[in-house]
Design an enzyme around this catalytic site. Structure first.
Site, PDB file in Angstrom:
ATOM      1  N   GLU A   1       1.503 -11.581  -2.519  1.00  0.00           N
ATOM      2  CA  GLU A   1       1.221 -11.358  -1.093  1.00  0.00           C
ATOM      3  C   GLU A   1       0.407 -12.534  -0.581  1.00  0.00           C
ATOM      4  O   GLU A   1      -0.703 -12.780  -1.071  1.00  0.00           O
ATOM      5  CB  GLU A   1       0.454 -10.051  -0.844  1.00  0.00           C
TER       6      GLU A   1
ATOM      7  N   GLN B   1       5.054 -10.566   5.435  1.00  0.00           N
ATOM      8  CA  GLN B   1       6.296 -10.006   4.937  1.00  0.00           C
ATOM      9  C   GLN B   1       7.467 -10.788   5.517  1.00  0.00           C
ATOM     10  O   GLN B   1       7.255 -11.886   6.026  1.00  0.00           O
ATOM     11  CB  GLN B   1       6.358  -8.528   5.256  1.00  0.00           C
TER      12      GLN B   1
ATOM     13  N   ASN C   1       0.816  -1.209   0.000  1.00  0.00           N
ATOM     14  CA  ASN C   1       0.000   0.000   0.000  1.00  0.00           C
ATOM     15  C   ASN C   1       0.854   1.266   0.000  1.00  0.00           C
ATOM     16  O   ASN C   1       0.478   2.282  -0.583  1.00  0.00           O
ATOM     17  CB  ASN C   1      -0.920   0.009   1.229  1.00  0.00           C
TER      18      ASN C   1
ATOM     19  N   GLU D   1      -2.542  -3.437  -5.632  1.00  0.00           N
ATOM     20  CA  GLU D   1      -3.933  -3.529  -5.168  1.00  0.00           C
ATOM     21  C   GLU D   1      -4.789  -2.346  -5.621  1.00  0.00           C
ATOM     22  O   GLU D   1      -5.535  -1.752  -4.826  1.00  0.00           O
ATOM     23  CB  GLU D   1      -3.983  -3.678  -3.640  1.00  0.00           C
TER      24      GLU D   1
END
Length: 505
Positions: free
Chosen positions: A295, A352, A75, A176
């Site tokens: 992800e 992550q 993001n 995204e």
């Protein structure tokens, strides 16, 4: 033992799914929480390099053999000006980072991360901002990173102390963009058009790069899979991969249902593959679209704590899930699902890598340690290189709240022909009973049994901390090989790695 506790697996060297791209075992570092500051970078740490990279963290990353790391978001990238993160560190601006509402000091940027990646023996999957920016910023960043010299941006890189280009191969076209939470959120048509034109411009700068277009943020998005179809309608011939994102959690406390969530993941992948192939047929294209599941992870433990963080701090502890043994079992199942789709899923990133929903945790100024999920990730990354083989499985099944016909036995098989190694990954989903498993490996009659690694714990909620590692594997699995048949008993709720290799005289 009753039939409901017996399972059988048949493995044959001819049952090939596809070659595994090593980048299937990638990870992700975003400027989020303590992933960078206090994670990979801590200038005053006792183990840190001259540049400020924590050596103890680097050692653990190298142990995982991470082949590629996505950077800098996430993001965060959708409102990020990459120019803020290059040049003399003392002159870099501190900015409001809008995605996670923190202050970004820009101590680490493109060049520093390239240096860290070399130390970690990994490649960089670079992302460009298609939220607040677009074609111009993307092509300039690519020129800065990959062009040898003689142009404004490449010469600027040289003036920053980097004579040779970074030569980043893989580039994500935004992040995204289907999500309303994304800065610069777009419709599928808006994104598709921008991604197409950005891809064309970037390929003019460097025709050798690979490009990843944004797929849906998760399978529950109201626009899924229409988003994929519309985006690819624009970009199909200009991109190489389509991304998938998905996170899992056990908010209800229903462990039997939780361990079945990879059936949902399997269907997600199949739906995206079908959508890609529909656009291929629609365009009469000869090109096959591959997938980047860039992800994935378990993410739910830290949700409440994250809501209580005050905004505009520097590197607050965000998304610091403390993982249980149960989470490690699901992560193993996720990795096996990716292996079984290795013909189409060529890249994937556990999100992550450090501190933020991560297999590696650190204390600021203190030690680094392995979370429970570190181990299945390490096992599949290290032993899962080669050809994915299709196991033929006969297993007892169960039903749960959201799923039916869930096999108690989950499995994946990797054959490294060059090294003459065969690895069988197994998960017993049964929460109360062991599974007696027979594995037919007569196709590998020249192989011997070398190791049986087990991850087990009587407490599904057991966790690892800096003081105590409650969940760690052992090599006393007890599997036996006789006349081409492996026999093993898998304890309740357990993860297994059975390794075979060519007989040595």
């Amino acid at each position: 033992m009753a039939d409901q506790n017996r399972a059988k697996v048949t493995i044959d060297r001819e049952f090939k799914i596809g070659e595994i791209d090593n980048r299937l075992y990638g990870s992700f570092i975003e400027h989020l929480g303590r992933a960078v500051y206090g994670g990979i970078y801590e200038l005053d740490h006792s183990t840190s390099t001259e540049q400020g990279f924590r050596q103890d963290v680097l050692d653990l990353v190298r142990e995982l053999q991470v082949p590629i790391v996505r950077y800098p978001g996430g993001n965060m990238v959708s409102a990020y000006n990459w120019e803020d993160g290059v040049g003399p560190i003392a002159e870099r601006p501190k900015k409001l980072e809008l995605a996670w509402r923190v202050i970004e000091p820009n101590y680490v940027g493109t060049n520093e991360f390239a240096d860290w990646a070399k130390l970690a023996n990994t490649e960089v999957m670079m992302a460009v901002n298609l939220g607040t920016r677009g074609i111009d910023a993307a092509r300039n960043l690519l020129e800065y990173c990959n062009h040898p010299g003689g142009s404004y941006w490449s010469d600027l890189r040289k003036s920053h102390g980097y004579k040779d280009p970074h030569s980043f191969k893989t580039w994500c076209l935004g992040n995204e963009m289907d999500g309303p939470w994304q800065v610069g959120h777009k419709t599928a048509d808006e994104y598709g058009r921008l991604a197409l034109e950005t891809a064309k411009a970037m390929r003019l700068v460097d025709p050798t790069i690979e490009l990843v277009a944004c797929g849906s943020s998760n399978a529950n998005m109201p626009t899924f899979p229409e988003w994929e179809a519309t985006t690819l309608d624009h970009t199909y011939e200009e991109v190489d991969y389509l991304s998938l994102h998905q996170y899992y959690g056990n908010r209800s406390g229903d462990s039997a249902n939780y361990l079945a969530k990879t059936l949902e993941m399997d269907q997600f992948i199949k739906t995206v593959v079908a959508t890609c192939d529909y656009i291929k047929a629609k365009k009469r294209s000869k090109k096959t679209m591959f997938l980047s599941f860039d992800e994935w992870n378990v993410w739910f433990h830290s949700n409440q704590a994250d809501q209580e963080i005050e905004p505009w701090g520097i590197a607050p502890p965000q998304l610091e899930d403390v993982y249980t043994f149960e989470d490690a079992l699901l992560v193993g199942s996720i990795l096996m699902t990716l292996v079984r789709h290795a013909d189409r899923v060529k890249m994937a990133c556990m999100a992550q890598l450090v501190n933020v929903i991560a297999p590696i945790m650190t204390e600021t100024g203190g030690r680094a340690w392995k979370q429970t999920i570190f181990y299945p990730y390490m096992h599949v990354s290290v032993f899962g290189r080669g050809t994915s083989l299709q196991p033929v499985v006969s297993s007892p099944k169960y039903d749960s709240k959201d799923f039916t016909d869930i096999p108690y036995l989950d499995s994946a098989v990797v054959w490294n022909e060059e090294n003459e190694e065969l690895t069988v990954f197994l998960l017993n989903r049964h929460l109360n009973e062991p599974l007696d498993v027979s594995i037919d490996v007569r196709s590998f009659s020249s192989y011997q049994l070398n190791e049986h690694i087990v991850l087990e714990n009587n407490d599904l909620k057991a966790v690892n901390t800096v003081q105590h590692e409650a969940v760690r594997p052992h090599s006393n699995g007890g599997a036996s090989l006789d006349e081409g048949m492996i026999h093993a008993q898998l304890p309740k709720a357990s993860w297994h790695v059975i390794r075979l290799g060519a007989k040595r005289s």
